[in-house]
Scaffold this motif. Sequence first.
Motif, PDB file in Angstrom:
ATOM      1  N   HIS A   1      34.169  41.165  35.261  1.00 58.21           N
ATOM      2  CA  HIS A   1      33.544  42.340  34.957  1.00 58.21           C
ATOM      3  C   HIS A   1      33.221  42.292  33.108  1.00 58.21           C
ATOM      4  CE1 HIS A   1      34.816  43.752  38.735  1.00 58.21           C
ATOM      5  NE2 HIS A   1      33.863  44.216  38.821  1.00 58.21           N
TER       6      HIS A   1
ATOM      7  N   TRP B   1      28.030  46.200  34.576  1.00 57.89           N
ATOM      8  CA  TRP B   1      29.272  47.033  34.038  1.00 57.89           C
ATOM      9  C   TRP B   1      28.948  47.680  32.860  1.00 57.89           C
ATOM     10  CZ3 TRP B   1      33.820  47.793  36.360  1.00 57.89           C
ATOM     11  CH2 TRP B   1      34.817  48.339  35.780  1.00 57.89           C
TER      12      TRP B   1
ATOM     13  N   GLN C   1      28.609  40.858  38.198  1.00 61.44           N
ATOM     14  CA  GLN C   1      29.380  42.080  38.112  1.00 61.44           C
ATOM     15  C   GLN C   1      29.228  42.664  36.584  1.00 61.44           C
ATOM     16  OE1 GLN C   1      32.484  43.086  41.163  1.00 61.44           O
ATOM     17  NE2 GLN C   1      33.012  41.174  40.544  1.00 61.44           N
ATOM     18  N   SER C   2      29.256  41.674  35.678  1.00 65.62           N
ATOM     19  CA  SER C   2      29.255  41.897  34.225  1.00 65.62           C
ATOM     20  C   SER C   2      28.094  42.563  33.904  1.00 65.62           C
ATOM     21  CB  SER C   2      29.685  40.709  33.345  1.00 65.62           C
ATOM     22  OG  SER C   2      28.587  39.650  33.401  1.00 65.62           O
TER      23      SER C   2
ATOM     24  N   HIS D   1      37.958  43.284  37.430  1.00 67.97           N
ATOM     25  CA  HIS D   1      38.587  44.826  37.378  1.00 67.97           C
ATOM     26  C   HIS D   1      39.502  44.991  38.658  1.00 67.97           C
ATOM     27  CE1 HIS D   1      39.072  48.986  36.517  1.00 67.97           C
ATOM     28  NE2 HIS D   1      38.583  49.408  37.320  1.00 67.97           N
TER      29      HIS D   1
ATOM     30  N   ALA E   1      37.528  47.402  31.909  1.00 69.82           N
ATOM     31  CA  ALA E   1      37.650  46.734  33.030  1.00 69.82           C
ATOM     32  C   ALA E   1      39.310  46.390  32.722  1.00 69.82           C
ATOM     33  CB  ALA E   1      37.063  45.539  33.376  1.00 69.82           C
TER      34      ALA E   1
END
Lengths: 280, 284
Positions: free
Chosen positions: B155, B225, B221-222, B260, B231
Amino acid sequence: MVLMTQSEEENFALSASIDNARNVSHILKAVHFKDTATVFATENGLKVTVEDSKCIQANAFIQEQVFQEYVIREDSITFRINLDILQECLSIFGSSSPSTTAMRMMYNGYGTPLVLTLEEDGAVTDCSIKTQEPDQTLDFEFSAANVINKVIMKAECLKEAFNELDVTSEVLQITMSPDAPYFRLATYGLLGQSHNDIPKDSSMVEYFECGQTQSNRYRLNLLKPSVKAVNLANKVCIRMDHRGFLSLQYMIKNENAQVCFVEYYCCPDEEFEDDNEPAM
Amino acid sequence: MRFRAKVVSIDCIHHFTNVVNTISKLLKKCTLRLTLDKMYFILPDQVSNGGVSMWCELKQANFFDEYQMDGASKEHNEIYLEIVAENICRALKSAQNAKSLKIKLTKKQTPCLTFEVELPSIASNSRLVTHDIPVSVIPRRLWGEYEEQEMPDFHVSICMPPMKTLKNIAERLKNLSTYLTIAANQDGDMTMKVETELVSATTRFQHLEVPPVTSTDEETQSKDWPQNEFASARVDIRKFLQFLAGQQINPYKVICNIVHETALHFFLIHDDISLQYFIPTVAV
């Protein structure tokens, strides 16, 4: 370095800041022989007290002049705190770094935690340490008026003497007298009797005033913690009162060459007729 | 199977020693994988390690002047050995002033990695010190257990503050609690926090470098985010300290990738080597 705005400070019962946290943690090392301490704060500064077995008490005094800022909004504040945790927090960035850690401490009154903010090289650590109900601390009723014998000597001399003591002895017998041997530390251990004398004309002795011969025994393992203080000190003042109670006052210089005092009180181990007994 | 390598440059010997010393501080036993171009030190993710895993690879050409090997077979030209890193450290200690160092795979009573250290001496002949380190050969059918873990879908990715600072702080925090929460956001803020009944302590770092996201087509996912959201991952502080304690490589950068509430992934970058270290989270 600004850690907090003025308006946020206004509500705190105690708020103090210092540029070098080691000037606090260094003095506290001299009394750190139990995990809990009682903190007393007044307008004059902080007193941190550690006790053991109702026979020994150590007090560290950090006067308000040591702090860069010191504001107290009550006449006196008292709380108990875990001294292991306090020392870890004060040294959070490492205690031997050449750079200094700045610290601010804040306490908002009864029941609230002690809040510390420490900063070094741009990194900031906030700690919140739970405080506890203060216990009654002992009053040894030691007053200067009742002092019979008093010696001030260089700390390194007492340090050497303490390090040479026979640890198998349960007691340490301290003799102070206007006559020879003047000042004697004696032990009675498995190896036999041994004593260490410091004569009044020794170059290590700066002040010698003994009115009467006194010889008292103290439990050696209770006095052991005072070695922490003697290792950090420049000078020590040893006093005995009419009851044979012992006061050891250590003068410790911090990194800004300011002098702070640490005092140990210890009561004698057994009833001992000290007035007429000759020194052994 | 055959392996022999030789180093004559004292700088390369020291450099190799630093790498092995770092590995030995991180873990006791690991797998040494030898291929034609690279040398790998691998600790796979196993329950017995508490979920910690490590992957370190170096280009052999940057260290060795001579390097020859014949692997398990022609198609699988690799060798996998189980080693105790500390034993290699001890052997390398003798090599700190060496004229040359040879490493060979030999068969004594068991398979061994033999280290031959040629030391200078007053007489015209050199002194030779030999260390035989027992190793076990890992059969081909088990090689699948040692594959490189994929870079986790993290993340937040951030460059860590200096290791020395982190080590000082973590050593103190270890005396306050067993667990440490590390958190960071994509703005370059990072925190280290412990919390117990008696104390809560949080250290904050700001303006840390955020490594640029290498663009790929996949959704990561980053990318989803939020920029300033932290995270975090809560880990056993001793595992984190173990990672910090052994560092002798002086890496150019240490990147921390946070998945995370799942894992911490550390990535050390240096000219010649790269080292990855995973620490899983502990349940709250």
